[in-house]
Design an enzyme around this catalytic site. Structure first.
Site, PDB file in Angstrom:
ATOM      1  N   THR A  66       0.821  -1.215   0.000  1.00  0.00           N
ATOM      2  CA  THR A  66       0.000   0.000   0.000  1.00  0.00           C
ATOM      3  C   THR A  66       0.851   1.258   0.000  1.00  0.00           C
ATOM      4  OG1 THR A  66      -1.464   1.303   1.436  1.00  0.00           O
ATOM      5  CG2 THR A  66      -0.136  -0.338   2.520  1.00  0.00           C
ATOM      6  N   TYR A 107      -1.186  -0.129  10.480  1.00  0.00           N
ATOM      7  CA  TYR A 107      -1.546  -0.770   9.207  1.00  0.00           C
ATOM      8  C   TYR A 107      -0.378  -0.670   8.218  1.00  0.00           C
ATOM      9  CZ  TYR A 107      -3.623  -1.236   4.578  1.00  0.00           C
ATOM     10  OH  TYR A 107      -3.875  -1.603   3.269  1.00  0.00           O
TER      11      TYR A 107
HETATM   12  O1  LIG Z   1     -15.923  10.552   4.268  1.00  0.00           O
HETATM   13  C1  LIG Z   1     -14.846  10.815   3.720  1.00  0.00           C
HETATM   14  C2  LIG Z   1     -13.908   9.837   3.344  1.00  0.00           C
HETATM   15  C3  LIG Z   1     -12.721  10.249   2.774  1.00  0.00           C
HETATM   16  N1  LIG Z   1     -12.463  11.557   2.576  1.00  0.00           N
HETATM   17  C4  LIG Z   1     -11.190  11.964   1.962  1.00  0.00           C
HETATM   18  O2  LIG Z   1     -11.078  11.322   0.728  1.00  0.00           O
HETATM   19  C5  LIG Z   1      -9.727  10.962   0.451  1.00  0.00           C
HETATM   20  C6  LIG Z   1      -9.671   9.466   0.218  1.00  0.00           C
HETATM   21  O3  LIG Z   1     -10.010   8.800   1.424  1.00  0.00           O
HETATM   22  P1  LIG Z   1     -10.298   7.229   1.501  1.00  0.00           P
HETATM   23  O4  LIG Z   1     -10.674   6.937   2.920  1.00  0.00           O
HETATM   24  O5  LIG Z   1     -11.210   6.848   0.411  1.00  0.00           O
HETATM   25  O6  LIG Z   1      -8.905   6.605   1.161  1.00  0.00           O
HETATM   26  P2  LIG Z   1      -7.525   6.760   1.930  1.00  0.00           P
HETATM   27  O7  LIG Z   1      -6.624   7.542   1.027  1.00  0.00           O
HETATM   28  O8  LIG Z   1      -7.638   7.241   3.313  1.00  0.00           O
HETATM   29  O9  LIG Z   1      -7.215   5.217   2.081  1.00  0.00           O
HETATM   30  C7  LIG Z   1      -6.427   4.482   1.231  1.00  0.00           C
HETATM   31  O10 LIG Z   1      -5.169   4.451   1.808  1.00  0.00           O
HETATM   32  C8  LIG Z   1      -5.153   3.882   3.108  1.00  0.00           C
HETATM   33  C9  LIG Z   1      -3.787   4.004   3.629  1.00  0.00           C
HETATM   34  O11 LIG Z   1      -3.460   5.324   3.866  1.00  0.00           O
HETATM   35  C10 LIG Z   1      -5.599   2.432   3.047  1.00  0.00           C
HETATM   36  O12 LIG Z   1      -4.686   1.686   2.261  1.00  0.00           O
HETATM   37  C11 LIG Z   1      -6.973   2.401   2.458  1.00  0.00           C
HETATM   38  O13 LIG Z   1      -7.413   1.060   2.352  1.00  0.00           O
HETATM   39  C12 LIG Z   1      -6.976   3.070   1.110  1.00  0.00           C
HETATM   40  O14 LIG Z   1      -8.248   3.131   0.559  1.00  0.00           O
HETATM   41  C13 LIG Z   1      -8.927  11.409   1.664  1.00  0.00           C
HETATM   42  O15 LIG Z   1      -8.346  12.651   1.388  1.00  0.00           O
HETATM   43  C14 LIG Z   1      -9.982  11.551   2.764  1.00  0.00           C
HETATM   44  O16 LIG Z   1      -9.666  12.518   3.728  1.00  0.00           O
HETATM   45  C15 LIG Z   1     -13.368  12.536   2.927  1.00  0.00           C
HETATM   46  O17 LIG Z   1     -13.135  13.731   2.750  1.00  0.00           O
HETATM   47  N2  LIG Z   1     -14.540  12.129   3.495  1.00  0.00           N
END
Ligand SMILES: O=c1ccn([C@@H]2O[C@H](COP(=O)(O)OP(=O)(O)O[C@H]3O[C@H](CO)[C@H](O)[C@H](O)[C@H]3O)[C@@H](O)[C@H]2O)c(=O)[nH]1
Length: 340
Positions: free
Chosen positions: A133, A157
């Site tokens: 990841t 994680y």
């Molecule tokens: O309700 C929400 C959910 C997400 N976001 C934003 O949207 C972007 C993407 O968020 P996600 O939660 O969809 O994805 P992440 O980048 O946090 O997560 C990804 O990276 C993670 C590690 O950092 C894990 O690997 C995870 O499984 C993978 O999807 C981020 O800037 C987050 O802050 C929002 O604004 N509101």
């Protein structure tokens, strides 16, 4: 492109084995990869404990319910199927939960992987593709993150995934087990045929939450931070279509078997989309507004994570086909609007 392998056949006995063990094959990326394996002439055998997986997502090969920690079960499966290779998805993947309960993550994601690797040794299987990841990079300030960017994960994680990368290198040096380490950026989208898609419980990911907000199936989407140093103030991520990820796994497997060499690749598009852009894309495809609230930044979220993808292109010949954000959202929309 197919992968066929002769797996430890006794002298004189010519057995072509095309079975691939897919741990976490009932999960989101695992199930899409099973479909891709099957369309390349391979037989995916899905092993999933169904803690987060969905039995109905296993449509392209046998299903076995069980856990990677169960060495006896693994031994029986290796004996029965004589796997040409393993693709290892089975893992917990909630960053926040990993901070609250690191033991759960290290036990399953790290100790579970060691159990699997030991079974591979006993079963004489020497190729594994591992789901890593972008979280292994932590908070990099690079504009484009390359495979050589320093890996400094900031949560259990990401640290567990990085530990497994280290373990894989040691297992290669000592036991000759080759690896394909694939570091995913933001997996999104759904099978274009609509057979499978993204279903997490709880759902925390941006694309499904924005779609469900537009459909009225969930409350308004909270935008986590509008004060980032980005053009529109919201965080930027590199969204990659799940079918492009699936394709990369089959390519990595082919590479391992053809070149007999390990490979480490980032899987992203090299382009970022902001939260605001994703919301606008959902609104355009849905033909309706996405109700939003503006909230605080989520702890541990970097402003920008975008992958360089030169290595995957050069080494695997991988070119993402469906990862334009509009295509990702359109495929996800089709899936979620039918899921109801
Ligand atoms: O309700 C929400 C959910 C997400 N976001 C934003 O949207 C972007 C993407 O968020 P996600 O939660 O969809 O994805 P992440 O980048 O946090 O997560 C990804 O990276 C993670 C590690 O950092 C894990 O690997 C995870 O499984 C993978 O999807 C981020 O800037 C987050 O802050 C929002 O604004 N509101």
């Amino acid at each position: 492109m197919t992968v066929s392998a002769r797996n430890q056949a006794p002298e004189g006995e010519k057995i072509v084995v095309e079975n691939v063990l897919v741990t976490g094959g009932a999960g989101y990326i695992g199930s899409h990869t099973c479909k891709e394996l099957a369309s390349n002439g391979l037989v995916p055998v899905s092993l999933d404990n169904l803690v987060y997986g969905h039995r109905e997502f296993v449509q392209w090969g046998p299903f076995v319910q069980g856990d990677i920690a169960d060495g006896r079960l693994l031994d029986a499966l290796f004996a029965e199927h004589r796997f040409a290779a393993v693709i290892h998805f089975a893992a917990f993947a909630y960053v926040g939960e990993s901070v609250q309960d690191p033991g759960k993550y290290y036990r399953n994601n790290v100790a579970g992987t060691i159990s699997l690797l030991e079974a591979m040794r006993r079963g004489g299987c020497s190729d594994i593709i591992f789901s890593s990841t972008c979280a292994t990079y932590g908070m990099p300030d690079a504009d484009l993150i390359g495979e050589e960017t320093r890996q400094e994960p900031i949560n259990p994680y990401g640290r567990g995934k990085l530990m497994v990368e280290t373990i894989l290198r040691d297992y290669q040096a000592a036991y000759g087990i080759r690896h394909g380490i694939l570091r995913y950026f933001n997996a999104a989208g759904a099978d274009p045929d609509g057979a499978i898609g993204e279903r997490h419980d709880p759902e925390t990911h941006l694309v499904p939450l924005a779609i469900r907000a537009a459909l009225g199936q969930a409350g308004p989407l909270t935008i986590f931070g509008s004060d980032y140093p980005t053009p529109d103030g919201t965080a930027i991520r590199d969204y990659i279509h799940v079918t492009d990820l699936a394709d990369a796994h089959v390519r990595a497997l082919t590479h391992l078997r053809r070149e007999r060499a390990s490979v480490v690749c980032n899987l992203g598009t090299g382009r970022g989309s902001s939260v605001q852009e994703v919301i606008e894309t959902v609104a355009a495809i849905a033909g309706r507004e996405v109700p939003v609230l503006r909230g605080a930044r989520r702890p541990g979220d970097p402003p920008r994570l975008v992958s360089a993808n030169g290595r995957a292109r050069e080494v695997l010949g991988w070119v993402p086909q469906r990862s334009a954000i509009a295509t990702i959202v359109a495929d996800a929309w089709n899936w979620h609007s039918r899921e109801g």
